[in-house]
Motif scaffolding. Structure first.
Motif, PDB file in Angstrom:
ATOM      1  N   GLY A  26       0.804  -1.220   0.000  1.00  0.00           N
ATOM      2  CA  GLY A  26       0.000   0.000   0.000  1.00  0.00           C
ATOM      3  C   GLY A  26       0.828   1.255   0.000  1.00  0.00           C
ATOM      4  N   LEU A  27       2.007   1.202   0.628  1.00  0.00           N
ATOM      5  CA  LEU A  27       2.857   2.394   0.659  1.00  0.00           C
ATOM      6  C   LEU A  27       3.335   2.776  -0.731  1.00  0.00           C
ATOM      7  CD1 LEU A  27       4.333   4.522   2.375  1.00  0.00           C
ATOM      8  CD2 LEU A  27       6.238   2.927   2.571  1.00  0.00           C
ATOM      9  N   LEU A  28       3.399   1.812  -1.640  1.00  0.00           N
ATOM     10  CA  LEU A  28       3.851   2.087  -2.996  1.00  0.00           C
ATOM     11  C   LEU A  28       2.808   2.849  -3.811  1.00  0.00           C
ATOM     12  CD1 LEU A  28       5.426  -1.401  -3.831  1.00  0.00           C
ATOM     13  CD2 LEU A  28       6.558   0.617  -2.884  1.00  0.00           C
ATOM     14  N   VAL A  29       1.558   2.877  -3.322  1.00  0.00           N
ATOM     15  CA  VAL A  29       0.477   3.478  -4.117  1.00  0.00           C
ATOM     16  C   VAL A  29      -0.313   4.526  -3.342  1.00  0.00           C
ATOM     17  CG1 VAL A  29      -1.630   2.997  -5.426  1.00  0.00           C
ATOM     18  CG2 VAL A  29       0.270   1.362  -5.475  1.00  0.00           C
ATOM     19  N   LEU A  30      -0.706   4.208  -2.093  1.00  0.00           N
ATOM     20  CA  LEU A  30      -1.672   5.032  -1.362  1.00  0.00           C
ATOM     21  C   LEU A  30      -1.280   6.504  -1.205  1.00  0.00           C
ATOM     22  CD1 LEU A  30      -3.026   2.664   1.440  1.00  0.00           C
ATOM     23  CD2 LEU A  30      -4.323   3.765  -0.391  1.00  0.00           C
ATOM     24  N   GLN A 197      -5.989   1.269   5.710  1.00  0.00           N
ATOM     25  CA  GLN A 197      -5.449  -0.047   5.376  1.00  0.00           C
ATOM     26  C   GLN A 197      -3.932  -0.087   5.508  1.00  0.00           C
ATOM     27  OE1 GLN A 197      -7.207  -2.137   1.996  1.00  0.00           O
ATOM     28  NE2 GLN A 197      -8.857  -0.626   1.943  1.00  0.00           N
ATOM     29  N   ALA A 198      -3.286   1.081   5.412  1.00  0.00           N
ATOM     30  CA  ALA A 198      -1.845   1.131   5.604  1.00  0.00           C
ATOM     31  C   ALA A 198      -1.461   0.967   7.074  1.00  0.00           C
ATOM     32  CB  ALA A 198      -1.291   2.461   5.073  1.00  0.00           C
ATOM     33  N   PHE A 199      -2.441   1.025   7.970  1.00  0.00           N
ATOM     34  CA  PHE A 199      -2.193   0.873   9.403  1.00  0.00           C
ATOM     35  C   PHE A 199      -2.693  -0.471   9.927  1.00  0.00           C
ATOM     36  CE2 PHE A 199      -2.056   5.397   8.649  1.00  0.00           C
ATOM     37  CZ  PHE A 199      -1.024   5.832   9.463  1.00  0.00           C
ATOM     38  N   THR A 200      -2.954  -1.416   9.027  1.00  0.00           N
ATOM     39  CA  THR A 200      -3.328  -2.763   9.453  1.00  0.00           C
ATOM     40  C   THR A 200      -2.096  -3.662   9.400  1.00  0.00           C
ATOM     41  OG1 THR A 200      -3.931  -3.446   7.214  1.00  0.00           O
ATOM     42  CG2 THR A 200      -5.657  -2.461   8.569  1.00  0.00           C
ATOM     43  N   GLY A 201      -2.146  -4.748  10.111  1.00  0.00           N
ATOM     44  CA  GLY A 201      -1.042  -5.705  10.112  1.00  0.00           C
ATOM     45  C   GLY A 201      -0.623  -6.139  11.500  1.00  0.00           C
ATOM     46  N   VAL A 329      -1.987 -19.160  -1.290  1.00  0.00           N
ATOM     47  CA  VAL A 329      -1.703 -17.809  -1.781  1.00  0.00           C
ATOM     48  C   VAL A 329      -1.321 -17.862  -3.258  1.00  0.00           C
ATOM     49  CG1 VAL A 329      -0.212 -15.799  -1.535  1.00  0.00           C
ATOM     50  CG2 VAL A 329      -1.043 -16.992   0.498  1.00  0.00           C
ATOM     51  N   ALA A 330      -0.534 -18.879  -3.651  1.00  0.00           N
ATOM     52  CA  ALA A 330      -0.134 -18.999  -5.051  1.00  0.00           C
ATOM     53  C   ALA A 330      -1.343 -19.152  -5.962  1.00  0.00           C
ATOM     54  CB  ALA A 330       0.812 -20.186  -5.217  1.00  0.00           C
ATOM     55  N   ALA A 331      -2.322 -19.949  -5.523  1.00  0.00           N
ATOM     56  CA  ALA A 331      -3.513 -20.142  -6.349  1.00  0.00           C
ATOM     57  C   ALA A 331      -4.298 -18.843  -6.514  1.00  0.00           C
ATOM     58  CB  ALA A 331      -4.404 -21.222  -5.718  1.00  0.00           C
ATOM     59  N   THR A 332      -4.488 -18.130  -5.400  1.00  0.00           N
ATOM     60  CA  THR A 332      -5.262 -16.875  -5.464  1.00  0.00           C
ATOM     61  C   THR A 332      -4.497 -15.794  -6.213  1.00  0.00           C
ATOM     62  OG1 THR A 332      -6.219 -17.446  -3.318  1.00  0.00           O
ATOM     63  CG2 THR A 332      -6.540 -15.200  -4.087  1.00  0.00           C
ATOM     64  N   ALA A 333      -3.203 -15.639  -5.897  1.00  0.00           N
ATOM     65  CA  ALA A 333      -2.395 -14.611  -6.562  1.00  0.00           C
ATOM     66  C   ALA A 333      -2.220 -14.929  -8.039  1.00  0.00           C
ATOM     67  CB  ALA A 333      -1.034 -14.501  -5.876  1.00  0.00           C
ATOM     68  N   GLY A 334      -2.058 -16.212  -8.371  1.00  0.00           N
ATOM     69  CA  GLY A 334      -1.914 -16.588  -9.769  1.00  0.00           C
ATOM     70  C   GLY A 334      -3.160 -16.257 -10.574  1.00  0.00           C
ATOM     71  N   ALA A 335      -4.335 -16.545  -9.997  1.00  0.00           N
ATOM     72  CA  ALA A 335      -5.583 -16.217 -10.687  1.00  0.00           C
ATOM     73  C   ALA A 335      -5.737 -14.710 -10.863  1.00  0.00           C
ATOM     74  CB  ALA A 335      -6.766 -16.779  -9.901  1.00  0.00           C
ATOM     75  N   THR A 336      -5.274 -13.941  -9.864  1.00  0.00           N
ATOM     76  CA  THR A 336      -5.363 -12.479  -9.953  1.00  0.00           C
ATOM     77  C   THR A 336      -4.390 -11.935 -10.989  1.00  0.00           C
ATOM     78  OG1 THR A 336      -5.999 -12.371  -7.631  1.00  0.00           O
ATOM     79  CG2 THR A 336      -5.239 -10.332  -8.644  1.00  0.00           C
ATOM     80  N   ALA A 337      -3.134 -12.432 -10.949  1.00  0.00           N
ATOM     81  CA  ALA A 337      -2.138 -11.974 -11.918  1.00  0.00           C
ATOM     82  C   ALA A 337      -2.534 -12.342 -13.339  1.00  0.00           C
ATOM     83  CB  ALA A 337      -0.769 -12.562 -11.574  1.00  0.00           C
ATOM     84  N   ALA A 338      -3.274 -13.441 -13.492  1.00  0.00           N
ATOM     85  CA  ALA A 338      -3.723 -13.862 -14.819  1.00  0.00           C
ATOM     86  C   ALA A 338      -4.964 -13.109 -15.278  1.00  0.00           C
ATOM     87  CB  ALA A 338      -4.006 -15.366 -14.817  1.00  0.00           C
ATOM     88  N   GLY A 339      -5.496 -12.241 -14.421  1.00  0.00           N
ATOM     89  CA  GLY A 339      -6.639 -11.427 -14.785  1.00  0.00           C
ATOM     90  C   GLY A 339      -7.986 -12.065 -14.495  1.00  0.00           C
ATOM     91  N   LEU A 340      -8.011 -13.194 -13.782  1.00  0.00           N
ATOM     92  CA  LEU A 340      -9.273 -13.874 -13.492  1.00  0.00           C
ATOM     93  C   LEU A 340      -9.999 -13.270 -12.299  1.00  0.00           C
ATOM     94  CD1 LEU A 340      -8.105 -17.578 -13.976  1.00  0.00           C
ATOM     95  CD2 LEU A 340      -9.194 -16.051 -15.645  1.00  0.00           C
ATOM     96  N   ILE A 341      -9.242 -12.683 -11.349  1.00  0.00           N
ATOM     97  CA  ILE A 341      -9.829 -12.043 -10.171  1.00  0.00           C
ATOM     98  C   ILE A 341      -9.315 -10.617 -10.102  1.00  0.00           C
ATOM     99  CG2 ILE A 341     -10.087 -12.110  -7.663  1.00  0.00           C
ATOM    100  CD1 ILE A 341      -9.416 -15.066  -7.750  1.00  0.00           C
ATOM    101  N   PRO A 342     -10.161  -9.596 -10.110  1.00  0.00           N
ATOM    102  CA  PRO A 342      -9.682  -8.207 -10.016  1.00  0.00           C
ATOM    103  C   PRO A 342      -8.992  -7.962  -8.672  1.00  0.00           C
ATOM    104  CG  PRO A 342     -11.963  -8.279 -10.763  1.00  0.00           C
ATOM    105  CD  PRO A 342     -11.628  -9.656 -10.285  1.00  0.00           C
ATOM    106  N   ILE A 343      -7.828  -7.352  -8.706  1.00  0.00           N
ATOM    107  CA  ILE A 343      -7.102  -7.099  -7.464  1.00  0.00           C
ATOM    108  C   ILE A 343      -7.863  -6.126  -6.567  1.00  0.00           C
ATOM    109  CG2 ILE A 343      -5.720  -5.190  -8.388  1.00  0.00           C
ATOM    110  CD1 ILE A 343      -3.372  -6.270  -6.712  1.00  0.00           C
ATOM    111  N   THR A 344      -8.656  -5.239  -7.170  1.00  0.00           N
ATOM    112  CA  THR A 344      -9.430  -4.293  -6.361  1.00  0.00           C
ATOM    113  C   THR A 344     -10.448  -5.027  -5.476  1.00  0.00           C
ATOM    114  OG1 THR A 344     -10.933  -4.015  -8.245  1.00  0.00           O
ATOM    115  CG2 THR A 344      -9.184  -2.380  -7.983  1.00  0.00           C
ATOM    116  N   VAL A 345     -10.977  -6.137  -5.986  1.00  0.00           N
ATOM    117  CA  VAL A 345     -11.923  -6.927  -5.196  1.00  0.00           C
ATOM    118  C   VAL A 345     -11.211  -7.557  -3.997  1.00  0.00           C
ATOM    119  CG1 VAL A 345     -13.406  -8.966  -5.212  1.00  0.00           C
ATOM    120  CG2 VAL A 345     -13.474  -7.367  -7.128  1.00  0.00           C
ATOM    121  N   LEU A 346     -10.003  -8.085  -4.218  1.00  0.00           N
ATOM    122  CA  LEU A 346      -9.243  -8.673  -3.111  1.00  0.00           C
ATOM    123  C   LEU A 346      -8.933  -7.621  -2.054  1.00  0.00           C
ATOM    124  CD1 LEU A 346      -6.674 -11.087  -4.818  1.00  0.00           C
ATOM    125  CD2 LEU A 346      -8.864 -11.636  -3.751  1.00  0.00           C
ATOM    126  N   PHE A 347      -8.519  -6.426  -2.482  1.00  0.00           N
ATOM    127  CA  PHE A 347      -8.237  -5.344  -1.533  1.00  0.00           C
ATOM    128  C   PHE A 347      -9.464  -5.029  -0.692  1.00  0.00           C
ATOM    129  CE2 PHE A 347      -4.382  -3.760  -3.899  1.00  0.00           C
ATOM    130  CZ  PHE A 347      -3.549  -3.733  -2.790  1.00  0.00           C
TER     131      PHE A 347
END
Length: 449
Positions: A26-30, A197-201, A329-347
């Motif tokens: 988030g720090l790279l974008v927010l 969201q930058a203060f979660t963790g 994580v690989a399954a979910t991230a792979g589907a997102t990187a492949a364009g099957l799941i929008p990253i905005t939805v995961l966020f």
């Protein structure tokens, strides 16, 4: 003899893990998104959220000192309301951290694209490669993981600070932004939900306290020390973005720190910062895989997940839990990187569910404390969570669905109370952690070394 988790983490390693988990992609974008949308008042969103999170952190510190273990928030709820409530909370926690961790892996793929090419294949390989490296580091043991976090956190914090300070020093006076006066603070109120969201963790860090040498002593140091450093870093970046850039500067909304690096050191600075971005994502993945795998481990110990996931390797690592975490994580991230799941939805899913977890944590706190002063603190902390929980519309249905699933699973486990009585790991305040392992290095030594 049954292997146990190694209690090998001290204040320095714990603080590095906390910084790496909290300061994520988030720090790279927010900072740039907030600045492009809210202009000169954007910095106040970071100041307000830094203040809003304080009561929550005080609650985490109180609970983490008294109930250290791998269950984190689910363990707190179990102590307060019983095994079935703890089971339901575990389901919510697993469903929260998985999409959040997947977005981090995808962000690593984006950083790989910046360095090596813009194809989707590069993003996918970058995501999976960073995740595989994070899993491997975790399999090597808690001491290796924590040392890697100390090094990586030092690198990315120093590099981001250098880019921010350098940009402010060399920025063209004619192209500098400004910081608005306090009268414009109301303008940033709509941004508080996204910036928060930058203060979660820190709630994920609580899952690692079962491996602290002395959780009662060290967890407050870790939380408050990392909070101070994280806030300083966020404010430095926010101030430099507004001081060295304008809301219309190229790249300010998509890659603000890379834009700062370009101001500070030209094209070379941008390339170098892309590499630093990979280090940041890697550190975040190492810490998050560590935390999520301990939640999986605790779930297996309570018979919610298969028992083999609770087995500990000779290095003191629940290797089955680590590997399952990596695969999920690989399954979910792979589907997102492949364009099957929008990253905005995961966020959105992860962000909304984090607030649901906070509410569960606060309910446990209010049930467990006896002091009226602490109860007032808990009530004060509830307000921001309720406010943030309703900021993303229909995505709020996701945490509600997790709660419903958790309730069904918990209700169908008639042996839950017996299992919890046998396997509860959280230690009450009157118990102390095992003696600290003598130091052979600056911070971390494997137990029994």
């Amino acid at each position: 003899m049954e292997q146990e988790l190694h209690r090998a983490v001290g204040p320095l390693g714990g603080t590095a893990v906390a910084i790496s988990v909290v300061v994520g992609s988030g720090l790279l974008v927010l900072p740039g998104v907030t600045y492009s949308q809210h202009g000169a008042a954007a910095l106040y969103a970071w100041l307000l959220d830094a203040a809003i999170v304080l009561p929550l952190l005080a609650v985490f510190v109180w609970l983490g000192r008294r109930y250290p273990g791998s269950g984190g928030v689910a363990g707190y709820v179990r102590n307060a309301f019983g095994a079935r409530a703890g089971t339901a909370t575990t389901i919510v926690a697993l469903g929260t951290v998985l999409p959040g961790l997947s977005t981090v892996a995808v962000a690593g793929g984006y950083q790989a694209q910046e360095l090596f090419g813009s194809s989707r294949e590069v993003a996918l390989l970058g995501s999976l490669g960073l995740l595989a490296a994070a899993v491997l580091v975790n399999l090597l043991g808690v001491s290796v993981s924590a040392r890697a976090q100390v090094i990586a956190a030092g690198v990315f914090v120093a590099a981001i600070a250098a880019a921010a300070i350098g940009a402010m020093v060399v920025a063209d006076p004619g192209n500098r932004g400004v910081v608005a006066g306090p009268a414009q603070i109301p303008l940033v109120l709509p941004a508080l939900g996204s910036v928060f969201q930058a203060f979660t963790g820190w709630e994920m860090v609580s899952c690692t306290t079962g491996e602290y040498r002395n959780a009662r002593r060290d967890f407050p140091i870790v939380v408050w020390g990392s909070y101070v450093l994280v806030v300083i870093l966020y404010l430095l970046v926010g101030l430099s973005v507004q001081f060295a850039l304008t809301p219309t500067t190229s790249g300010v909304a998509s890659a603000p720190i890379a834009a700062l690096a370009s101001v500070a050191a030209g094209a070379v600075g941008r390339v170098l910062f892309s590499a630093v971005g990979l280090v940041l994502v890697f550190a975040n993945l190492v810490g998050a895989v560590w935390a999520l795998s301990r939640l999986v481990y605790a779930s297996a110990r309570s018979s919610l997940l298969p028992a083999p996931l609770a087995r500990i390797s000779a290095r003191g690592v629940p290797s089955g839990a680590v590997l399952l975490t990596g695969k999920a994580v690989a399954a979910t991230a792979g589907a997102t990187a492949a364009g099957l799941i929008p990253i905005t939805v995961l966020f959105s899913f992860a962000g909304q569910s984090f607030f649901a977890l906070y509410l569960a944590c606060l309910a446990a706190f209010l049930r467990l404390v006896r002091s009226w002063g602490r109860r007032v603190l808990g009530v004060v902390a509830v307000g921001p969570c309720l406010l943030m929980l309703g900021t993303v519309g229909w995505h709020s249905l996701y945490p509600l669905a997790l709660v419903a699933i958790g309730a069904v699973v918990a209700w169908r486990r008639p042996d839950a109370d017996l299992v919890a009585a046998e396997l509860l790991e959280e230690m009450p305040i009157q118990h102390s952690c095992p003696p600290a392992v003598p130091l052979l290095s600056a911070e971390l030594v494997p137990a029994g070394a």
